[in-house]
Enzyme design. Structure first.
Site, short mmCIF file in Angstrom:
data_model
loop_
_atom_site.label_atom_id
_atom_site.label_comp_id
_atom_site.label_asym_id
_atom_site.label_seq_id
_atom_site.Cartn_x
_atom_site.Cartn_y
_atom_site.Cartn_z
N MET A 30 0.89 -1.30 -0.17
CA MET A 30 0.13 0.06 -0.05
C MET A 30 1.06 1.23 0.12
O MET A 30 0.49 2.38 0.41
CB MET A 30 -0.96 -0.09 1.21
CG MET A 30 -1.75 -1.33 1.21
SD MET A 30 -3.42 -0.93 2.00
CE MET A 30 -3.01 -0.66 3.82
N GLY A 31 2.20 1.20 -0.40
CA GLY A 31 3.06 2.15 -0.43
C GLY A 31 3.63 2.53 0.81
O GLY A 31 3.52 2.10 1.84
N LEU A 33 6.71 3.14 1.67
CA LEU A 33 7.66 1.86 1.64
C LEU A 33 8.73 2.13 2.64
O LEU A 33 9.40 3.34 3.05
CB LEU A 33 8.53 1.82 0.17
CG LEU A 33 7.50 1.44 -1.04
CD1 LEU A 33 8.49 1.20 -2.07
CD2 LEU A 33 6.85 0.23 -0.52
N HIS A 34 8.96 1.15 3.49
CA HIS A 34 10.11 1.28 4.54
C HIS A 34 10.97 -0.09 4.35
O HIS A 34 10.76 -0.73 3.58
CB HIS A 34 9.54 1.45 5.89
CG HIS A 34 8.39 0.29 6.25
ND1 HIS A 34 8.75 -1.05 6.35
CD2 HIS A 34 7.22 0.38 6.33
CE1 HIS A 34 7.64 -1.74 6.52
NE2 HIS A 34 6.49 -1.09 6.57
N HIS A 37 9.44 -3.55 3.62
CA HIS A 37 9.09 -3.67 2.10
C HIS A 37 10.21 -3.81 1.46
O HIS A 37 10.23 -4.65 0.53
CB HIS A 37 8.41 -2.23 1.67
CG HIS A 37 7.21 -2.07 2.22
ND1 HIS A 37 6.75 -0.72 3.09
CD2 HIS A 37 5.72 -2.60 2.26
CE1 HIS A 37 5.54 -0.75 3.56
NE2 HIS A 37 5.02 -1.81 2.87
N GLN A 61 -10.49 -2.79 2.14
CA GLN A 61 -9.75 -3.67 3.46
C GLN A 61 -9.77 -2.51 4.57
O GLN A 61 -9.26 -2.88 5.85
CB GLN A 61 -8.27 -4.28 3.24
CG GLN A 61 -7.21 -3.16 3.27
CD GLN A 61 -6.17 -3.63 2.91
OE1 GLN A 61 -5.90 -4.41 1.59
NE2 GLN A 61 -4.96 -4.05 3.58
N ASP A 150 2.49 -9.34 9.05
CA ASP A 150 1.29 -9.66 9.24
C ASP A 150 1.05 -11.15 8.81
O ASP A 150 0.67 -11.46 7.72
CB ASP A 150 0.65 -8.66 7.78
CG ASP A 150 0.86 -7.15 7.93
OD1 ASP A 150 0.18 -6.82 8.92
OD2 ASP A 150 1.63 -6.64 7.10
N VAL A 176 11.30 -7.05 9.93
CA VAL A 176 12.11 -6.19 9.99
C VAL A 176 11.93 -5.23 11.25
O VAL A 176 11.12 -4.92 11.28
CB VAL A 176 12.67 -5.19 8.84
CG1 VAL A 176 13.78 -4.35 8.88
CG2 VAL A 176 12.88 -6.31 7.59
N MET A 184 8.81 -2.60 12.03
CA MET A 184 8.66 -1.73 11.03
C MET A 184 7.11 -1.86 10.53
O MET A 184 6.62 -2.94 10.28
CB MET A 184 9.70 -1.79 9.83
CG MET A 184 11.04 -1.53 10.39
SD MET A 184 11.84 -0.37 9.18
CE MET A 184 13.41 -0.32 9.87
O1 PAF Z 1 0.04 -5.85 3.42
C1 PAF Z 1 -0.49 -4.88 2.65
O2 PAF Z 1 0.10 -3.85 2.36
C2 PAF Z 1 -1.79 -5.14 2.10
O3 PAF Z 1 -2.83 -5.68 2.96
C3 PAF Z 1 -1.59 -5.83 0.60
C4 PAF Z 1 -1.30 -7.17 0.69
C5 PAF Z 1 -0.98 -4.99 -0.23
C6 PAF Z 1 -3.33 -5.84 0.14
O4 PAF Z 1 -3.76 -4.47 -0.07
#
Ligand code: PAF
Length: 283
Positions: A30-31, A33-34, A37, A61, A150, A176, A184
C-alpha cells in the site's frame, strides 16, 4: 523502471514476460515503503528475473472508522526507493480501475479470518483476499512475497492460493525491526516520540514471553496475564488481543508445547500496532 496504471497495460506486460520465459516476482504494497518492504523486494529480486511492485491503498480492507483517508502516502519517495532496489515495473492502479462501477465480487475465507485481527476488523481480510486475487490475475506472477509481520494475512494468502489453485509460490519475509525492537510499519509514521516507550512494549512483551517459556512457564493464561500487566504500565495502550495460537490454524493453545505463534495488537491513542513472534516450544 516502467510505471503502469491500467489493468490492460499491466496484463499485456505480464503476458510478454511469460512468453519471454521470465519469472515475475511480485510484491504487493500500500506504499509508504520502509525497510520492511525493501526486504521483501530483495527476496523477490533473488527469486525471480522480473520484479513487480504494486502500490494501492485498498479501500475494501478499511472499515468505516479506520484510517483510509489519513493512511500515509509518499509516491515520489516510493518510486525512488523502488528504482534503487531494481524494481522492473510498478503497478499503480486507481480505485476505479480495480473497483469499477458495478463491481460486486468479493473473496472470503471461512475460518482463518475468524481469529486475531479479523475479530475487530470484520471487512479487513475480505478486502485483502479480494484485492490480492485481482492483483494476481493482473500481474500474473510466478512468485509473490508477503511480510511475516502480518502473519494472519500471510496465512490467508497461502490458503487462498491453495484453495483457488493459483500457480504462484508464496514467500514470507521475516519481520524487520528498528534498532530498538519496534517492528517496521507504515503506521509508525503516526507515532510521536513520546509514544515510543509504549510502542516498544509489544516487542518487549514477545521477548518476555519467550523467556518465560525458556524458564518452563508454558501455560498460556500465565503468559497472557503477565503481558497484560506489562501493557498496563502504559495508560495510552488499549489492548485489542494477546493471542498464543497454533501458527497454521490460529486456534488458541492452552500451553506452549509445540512452536506457537504469539500475536499482539494494541491501539495506542488510536494508532493500531501489531507484532508477533514464534515462541519456541520444548517439543
Ligand atoms: O500488506 C499490505 O500492504 C496489504 O494488505 C496488501 C497485501 C498490499 C493488500 O492490500
Amino acid at each position: 523502471m516502467e510505471i503502469l496504471h491500467t489493468v490492460a497495460e499491466m496484463q499485456t506486460r505480464a503476458d510478454k514476460m511469460r512468453t519471454a520465459g521470465k519469472t515475475t516476482a511480485f510484491v504487493p504494497t500500500m506504499g509508504y515503503l520502509h525497510e520492511g518492504h525493501l526486504s521483501l523486494l530483495r527476496i523477490g529480486k533473488n527469486n525471480g528475473d522480473d520484479l513487480v511492485l504494486s502500490i494501492f491503498v485498498n479501500p475494501a480492507q478499511f472499515g468505516p472508522n479506520e484510517d483510509l483517508a489519513s493512511y500515509p502516502r509518499s509516491l515520489e519517495t516510493d518510486l525512488k526507493l523502488a528504482e534503487q532496489e531494481g524494481v522492473d515495473a510498478v503497478f499503480i492502479p486507481t480505485d476505479k480501475a480495480l473497483y469499477q462501477e458495478g463491481y460486486q465480487t468479493y473473496v472470503q475465507l471461512d475460518k482463518l479470518p475468524g481469529h486475531l485481527c479479523g475479530l475487530s476488523r470484520p471487512v479487513f481480510f475480505k478486502g485483502i483476499a479480494t484485492v490480492v486475487t485481482q492483483l494476481f490475475n493482473i500481474v500474473k506472477p510466478r512468485v509473490a512475497v508477503f511480510g511475516e509481520k502480518d502473519f494472519q494475512q500471510l496465512a490467508i494468502i497461502r490458503q487462498l492460493v491453495t484453495d483457488l489453485k493459483f500457480d504462484i509460490s508464496i514467500l514470507g519475509g521475516p519481520i524487520v525491526r528498528e534498532i530498538d525492537g519496534l517492528a517496521m510499519s507504515s503506521r509508525n509514521a503516526y507515532l510521536k516520540p513520546e509514544m515510543r516507550p509504549a510502542a516498544l512494549s509489544l516487542s518487549q512483551a514477545l521477548t518476555m514471553a519467550q523467556e518465560m517459556v525458556h524458564e518452563g512457564i508454558c501455560a498460556t493464561d500465565v503468559i497472557v496475564e503477565k503481558t497484560k500487566r506489562h501493557f498496563a504500565q502504559h495508560s495510552s495502550i488499549e489492548v485489542d488481543y494477546i493471542s498464543i495460537c497454533d501458527p497454521s490454524t490460529l486456534d488458541g493453545v492452552a500451553a506452549v508445547e509445540q512452536d506457537s505463534l504469539m500475536a499482539l495488537a494494541v491501539n495506542l491513542d488510536k494508532i493500531r500496532l501489531i507484532d508477533n513472534r514464534i515462541l519456541k516450544g520444548k517439543k
